[in-house]
Write a protein that holds these residues in place. Structure first.
Motif, PDB file in Angstrom:
ATOM      1  N   ARG A 292       0.822  -1.215   0.000  1.00 29.52           N
ATOM      2  CA  ARG A 292       0.000   0.000   0.000  1.00 29.52           C
ATOM      3  C   ARG A 292       0.854   1.261   0.000  1.00 29.52           C
ATOM      4  O   ARG A 292       0.487   2.250  -0.634  1.00 29.52           O
ATOM      5  N   LEU A 295       1.815   3.153  -3.336  1.00 34.83           N
ATOM      6  CA  LEU A 295       0.848   3.896  -4.144  1.00 34.83           C
ATOM      7  C   LEU A 295       0.880   5.375  -3.799  1.00 34.83           C
ATOM      8  O   LEU A 295       0.890   5.753  -2.633  1.00 34.83           O
ATOM      9  N   GLN A 296       0.887   6.220  -4.848  1.00 34.54           N
ATOM     10  CA  GLN A 296       0.804   7.664  -4.687  1.00 34.54           C
ATOM     11  C   GLN A 296      -0.294   8.208  -5.587  1.00 34.54           C
ATOM     12  O   GLN A 296      -0.788   7.526  -6.487  1.00 34.54           O
ATOM     13  N   ASN A 297      -0.638   9.457  -5.341  1.00 36.98           N
ATOM     14  CA  ASN A 297      -1.731  10.070  -6.088  1.00 36.98           C
ATOM     15  C   ASN A 297      -1.441  11.545  -6.266  1.00 36.98           C
ATOM     16  O   ASN A 297      -0.927  12.212  -5.360  1.00 36.98           O
ATOM     17  N   ASP A 298      -1.760  12.045  -7.455  1.00 34.88           N
ATOM     18  CA  ASP A 298      -1.676  13.482  -7.716  1.00 34.88           C
ATOM     19  C   ASP A 298      -2.814  13.872  -8.647  1.00 34.88           C
ATOM     20  O   ASP A 298      -3.778  13.099  -8.820  1.00 34.88           O
ATOM     21  N   GLY A 301      -3.734  11.327 -11.295  1.00 30.63           N
ATOM     22  CA  GLY A 301      -4.275  10.034 -10.903  1.00 30.63           C
ATOM     23  C   GLY A 301      -3.312   9.246 -10.038  1.00 30.63           C
ATOM     24  O   GLY A 301      -2.345   9.783  -9.486  1.00 30.63           O
ATOM     25  N   ASP A 302      -3.568   7.938  -9.906  1.00 33.87           N
ATOM     26  CA  ASP A 302      -2.741   7.062  -9.092  1.00 33.87           C
ATOM     27  C   ASP A 302      -1.515   6.606  -9.872  1.00 33.87           C
ATOM     28  O   ASP A 302      -1.576   6.394 -11.098  1.00 33.87           O
ATOM     29  N   ASP A 316       1.761   4.976 -14.257  1.00 33.43           N
ATOM     30  CA  ASP A 316       0.371   5.224 -13.886  1.00 33.43           C
ATOM     31  C   ASP A 316      -0.375   3.903 -13.731  1.00 33.43           C
ATOM     32  O   ASP A 316      -0.214   2.981 -14.543  1.00 33.43           O
ATOM     33  N   LYS A 318      -4.196   1.866 -12.121  1.00 35.60           N
ATOM     34  CA  LYS A 318      -5.590   1.939 -11.701  1.00 35.60           C
ATOM     35  C   LYS A 318      -5.779   0.974 -10.541  1.00 35.60           C
ATOM     36  O   LYS A 318      -5.427  -0.210 -10.638  1.00 35.60           O
ATOM     37  N   VAL A 319      -6.326   1.459  -9.437  1.00 35.98           N
ATOM     38  CA  VAL A 319      -6.507   0.628  -8.248  1.00 35.98           C
ATOM     39  C   VAL A 319      -7.755  -0.233  -8.420  1.00 35.98           C
ATOM     40  O   VAL A 319      -8.857   0.279  -8.627  1.00 35.98           O
ATOM     41  N   SER A 322      -8.521  -2.094  -3.118  1.00 35.76           N
ATOM     42  CA  SER A 322      -7.940  -1.075  -2.243  1.00 35.76           C
ATOM     43  C   SER A 322      -7.929  -1.462  -0.771  1.00 35.76           C
ATOM     44  O   SER A 322      -7.414  -0.714   0.052  1.00 35.76           O
ATOM     45  N   VAL A 329      -3.443  -3.475  -8.266  1.00 35.73           N
ATOM     46  CA  VAL A 329      -3.449  -2.393  -9.247  1.00 35.73           C
ATOM     47  C   VAL A 329      -3.260  -2.976 -10.632  1.00 35.73           C
ATOM     48  O   VAL A 329      -2.786  -4.111 -10.791  1.00 35.73           O
TER      49      VAL A 329
END
Length: 360
Positions: A292, A295-298, A301-302, A316, A318-319, A322, A329
């Protein structure tokens, strides 16, 4: 005059000397290392991404309640007066525990005593007739009549005993380990024969009454596994396991959810009415398994960072799953490039990094 210069000539040389010095300084700077090579490598922790099977979940909420398919209504066959109540609603009891006491109605008790007296008379009459028959003083018909009278007296006494007249005060006991869900009477109350006194649910008959979003209900089938947690239990308490026993076909007008019933695999030691949350495993899918903290986000997106040739590379994703760690992902991950976990928030795309295997 020798060794001197004209003022006009000397003033014109000063800007030229300043310009030459500036050019020499710039040239010296240009011979140094580039900025990106001078940047120190960030020490990071990594993990190798792997393909793993995950379960799609549907969230549900509800409470632990009596399963109406196994709930019991306890009563007594005789009329009478409640003289003692030993329990309260919601109490967990063991098999044989006294729930309440009832004083038998006088008419029922009197009928039993009369039947008992009639049996004693019939036994004495049969014994006398049998003796007379042996002495040839009574006919076979008289002996048969005495035998029938005795049999009828025994049957009448047995019937009065079944109606509750055998005891002046009778105790209602728990038929199994379970929970008293409702006490229908109070002390001093007079009740008729067969009146429901206690609502009882065996411990094995407690079930989770849950509600799910109507849009997700179509994916749920009987027999699917369920993980059940008390809402107020600590997070480190392992969930209870169960299976879906029933799925409703209509929306509950009060909760606006679709009702379903899940049966725990083992008897639960929770009080009836305990608030519960649950997750139902509806389908399986395969995705990249990463920790976990990778995972980063801005705003775009993830994403995760992978280490390629000593540098951080943004990928990049897609989760898809979660819950917990690792998470699932989907993205263009290189299975041979580790993802950055510890220290992922300290690097940017293209930064040099140093993993645990790159240094002592």
């Amino acid at each position: 005059m020798k060794g001197k210069c004209l003022p006009v000539f000397c003033s014109s040389l000063r800007p030229l000397a300043f310009l030459c010095g500036l050019l020499l300084l710039l040239g010296a700077c240009s011979t140094g290392k580039p900025n990106d090579e001078a940047q120190p490598a960030v020490e990071v922790g990594t993990a190798v991404p792997v393909r793993q099977t995950f379960h799609a979940h549907v969230a549900a909420f509800g409470q632990l309640a009596a399963d109406s398919r196994h709930a019991l209504s306890l009563s007594l066959p005789q009329a009478g007066e409640v003289v003692a109540t030993e329990i309260i609603a919601g109490r967990r009891v063991q098999r044989g525990t006294t729930l309440l006491k009832l004083a038998t109605d006088p008419a029922t008790r009197s009928a039993y005593l009369q039947a008992q007296s009639a049996l004693r008379v019939a036994q004495a009459d049969f014994a006398r007739t049998e003796g007379m028959h042996a002495a040839k003083l009574a006919t076979n018909a008289q002996l048969d009549a005495a035998r029938k009278t005795l049999s009828d007296a025994r049957a009448a006494l047995d019937a009065q005993a079944r109606l509750g007249g055998a005891q002046a005060v009778v105790a209602l006991t728990a038929p199994a380990d379970g929970v008293v869900t409702a006490l229908e009477v109070q002390r001093g109350q007079r009740v008729a024969a067969g009146t429901t006194l206690v609502q009882f649910t065996p411990a094995s008959a407690l079930a989770t009454q849950l509600g799910v979003d109507p849009q997700a209900a179509s994916a749920i089938r009987v027999g699917m596994p369920v993980a059940i947690r008390p809402v107020y239990a600590p997070r480190d308490v392992p969930p209870l396991r169960g299976t879906v026993a029933m799925v409703g076909d209509a929306v509950n007008p009060q909760t606006h959810l679709v009702d379903l019933v899940a049966t725990p695999d083992k008897p639960v030691q929770l009080a009836a009415g305990t608030a519960l949350s649950a997750t139902i495993d509806t389908s399986d899918f395969t995705a990249w398994s990463v920790p976990r903290n990778a995972l980063q986000n801005d705003a775009q997106g993830d994403f995760v960072y992978q280490v390629e040739r000593g540098r951080a590379k943004r990928v990049d994703v897609k989760v898809l799953a979660s819950d917990g760690s690792p998470i699932g992902v989907e993205g263009a991950l290189d299975p041979h490039a580790p993802v950055i976990t510890l220290g992922s928030y300290e690097v940017s795309d293209g930064d040099p990094v140093k993993t645990a295997s790159d240094h002592p």
